[in-house]
Design an enzyme around this catalytic site. Structure first.
Site, PDB file in Angstrom:
ATOM      1  N   LYS A 118       0.897  -1.345  -0.064  1.00  0.00           N
ATOM      2  CA  LYS A 118      -0.016   0.156  -0.082  1.00  0.00           C
ATOM      3  C   LYS A 118       0.836   1.213  -0.126  1.00  0.00           C
ATOM      4  O   LYS A 118       1.845   1.398   0.708  1.00  0.00           O
ATOM      5  CB  LYS A 118      -0.967   0.012   1.198  1.00  0.00           C
ATOM      6  CG  LYS A 118      -1.538   1.501   1.511  1.00  0.00           C
ATOM      7  CD  LYS A 118      -2.497   1.369   2.714  1.00  0.00           C
ATOM      8  CE  LYS A 118      -3.041   2.870   3.078  1.00  0.00           C
ATOM      9  NZ  LYS A 118      -3.915   2.909   4.188  1.00  0.00           N
TER      10      LYS A 118
ATOM     11  N   GLU B 260      -8.421  12.046  12.849  1.00  0.00           N
ATOM     12  CA  GLU B 260      -7.649  10.656  13.239  1.00  0.00           C
ATOM     13  C   GLU B 260      -6.658  11.261  14.414  1.00  0.00           C
ATOM     14  O   GLU B 260      -5.917  12.179  14.198  1.00  0.00           O
ATOM     15  CB  GLU B 260      -6.688  10.468  12.108  1.00  0.00           C
ATOM     16  CG  GLU B 260      -5.906   9.038  12.291  1.00  0.00           C
ATOM     17  CD  GLU B 260      -5.825   8.333  11.016  1.00  0.00           C
ATOM     18  OE1 GLU B 260      -5.424   7.064  11.219  1.00  0.00           O
ATOM     19  OE2 GLU B 260      -6.074   8.621  10.029  1.00  0.00           O
TER      20      GLU B 260
END
Length: 379
Positions: free
Chosen positions: A142, A187
């Site tokens: 990723k 976050e």
């Protein structure tokens, strides 16, 4: 929150960290840490900060935002002279809180102009396609690719106005301002309160809809193999390092987090710290997670530097605070922009995996960019 926002409006270049109904506003610079570049910048900054805190002899706070890339020296870490909470104030060196407050008139409305991106949307799509080819070739699982949008106005951007709009629209986020970096991030990279440590991992995003359409989008996100894979990489990049320094680690997720403009896959992580690392040191241990970089980390960094085409600066780096007891909160600088007078840059990024579709990834960045655009436009 409203009291703190009103206070921020009366301060030149305020430092702000809002957490729901709580948070802090700070002013002045009692000490500034030269963070510099390098893989060890968090450790060096924490060591220097301990010396500063020790010399002060009383409770104090440090606020900062760190560059995403360790090769960058764009990080900021300061000990303010005054810090206000909802019902308290902390000063350093006998500073007078009133000396930092100004009477200000209502800001002049700013018409926002958008000046394109550092790299074109076509070039960014091509970078995503290149990244997926590298992932399919092996050695990379990723990678997160970011893009920017340039903005300008005839009058200077009013940071307290942006903060108020962001805090109102995204009450569940951490709203922040630090040396021109302004945003509302959902976050939480890491928080420490005594021995209690927690983190909130986000990866996997889809837009919002009306009524049944919103539910359909949510079900699609929760069942998306591509998004669940992206999310798993991000969670592993947090639980792995925390598992080395925490006991009784608990992981809850993936859950659905709904914000005004987007829905995210979210996982909560909690543990008990086994040593005396500060919140700043824990942030350095975790950064960068796979949510903002990729995995494996080294290969992801190499791909970002080769393909992204922009300087992220402090976007997607840790932003937050730590106190002289080692407690603190550090978010990831997402849903944000960097502002200097009449100029600014907005940022958004996406996690790219083997199943990513370049055009869909571009559309997802547009959804994320709407958070800051709505604040700029007053929408």
């Amino acid at each position: 929150m409203n009291d703190l926002l009103s206070l921020a409006r009366r301060i030149d270049d305020p430092i702000v960290w809002l957490d729901g109904d709580g948070g802090m506003v700070a002013a002045g610079v009692a000490a500034e840490i030269d963070v510099g570049a390098g893989e060890d910048r968090f450790g060096r900054a924490a060591a220097a900060l301990r010396e500063v805190f020790s010399s002060l002899g009383s409770r104090a706070f440090a606020f900062g935002s760190f560059a995403f890339d360790p090769l960058s020296d764009d990080s900021v870490l300061v000990v303010p002279e005054v810090v206000w909470g909802r019902d308290w104030v902390v000063t350093v060196g006998g500073a007078d809180p009133e000396a930092f407050l100004r009477d200000r008139s209502a800001p002049e409305p700013a018409r926002v102009r958008y000046g394109g991106s550092t790299i074109s949307e076509i070039a960014w799509i091509e970078a995503v396609a290149d990244a997926t080819n590298r992932i399919r070739a092996g050695g990379l699982d990723k990678v997160v690719l970011a893009r920017d949008v340039l903005v300008w106005s005839e009058v200077a951007f009013d940071v307290p106005v942006l903060l108020e709009r962001l805090a109102t629209r995204f009450p569940g986020c951490f709203t922040f301002s630090c040396d021109g970096l302004v945003g509302a991030t959902p976050e939480l990279l890491v928080a420490r309160a005594g021995a209690d440590v927690r983190s909130v991992v986000l990866a996997g995003t889809i837009g919002r809809g009306e009524g049944a359409e919103d539910e359909r989008l949510a079900r699609g996100l929760l069942s998306s193999a591509k998004d669940l894979e992206e999310h798993r990489f991000a969670v592993d990049s947090v639980t792995g390092p925390l598992g080395e320094v925490c006991s009784d680690l608990k992981v809850e997720g993936p859950l659905l987090l709904r914000l005004a403009n987007a829905q995210h896959l979210s996982t909560r992580v909690q543990g008990v710290l086994d040593d005396d690392r500060s919140a700043l040191e824990l942030a350095g241990l975790l950064h960068p997670t796979a949510a903002v970089c990729g995995t494996p980390r080294g290969a992801a960094f190499d791909t970002i530097r080769a393909l992204e085409g922009i300087d992220r600066g402090r976007y997607s780096g840790p932003v937050g605070w730590v106190d002289s007891d080692g407690d603190g909160q550090w978010g990831i600088a997402l849903r944000c922009g960097s502002f200097d007078g009449t100029r600014g840059r907005l940022f958004a990024g996406n996690g790219i995996v083997a199943a990513s579709e370049p055009e869909a990834e571009l559309e997802e960045t547009r959804v994320k960019l709407r958070a800051m655009m709505s604040a700029l436009e007053g929408a």
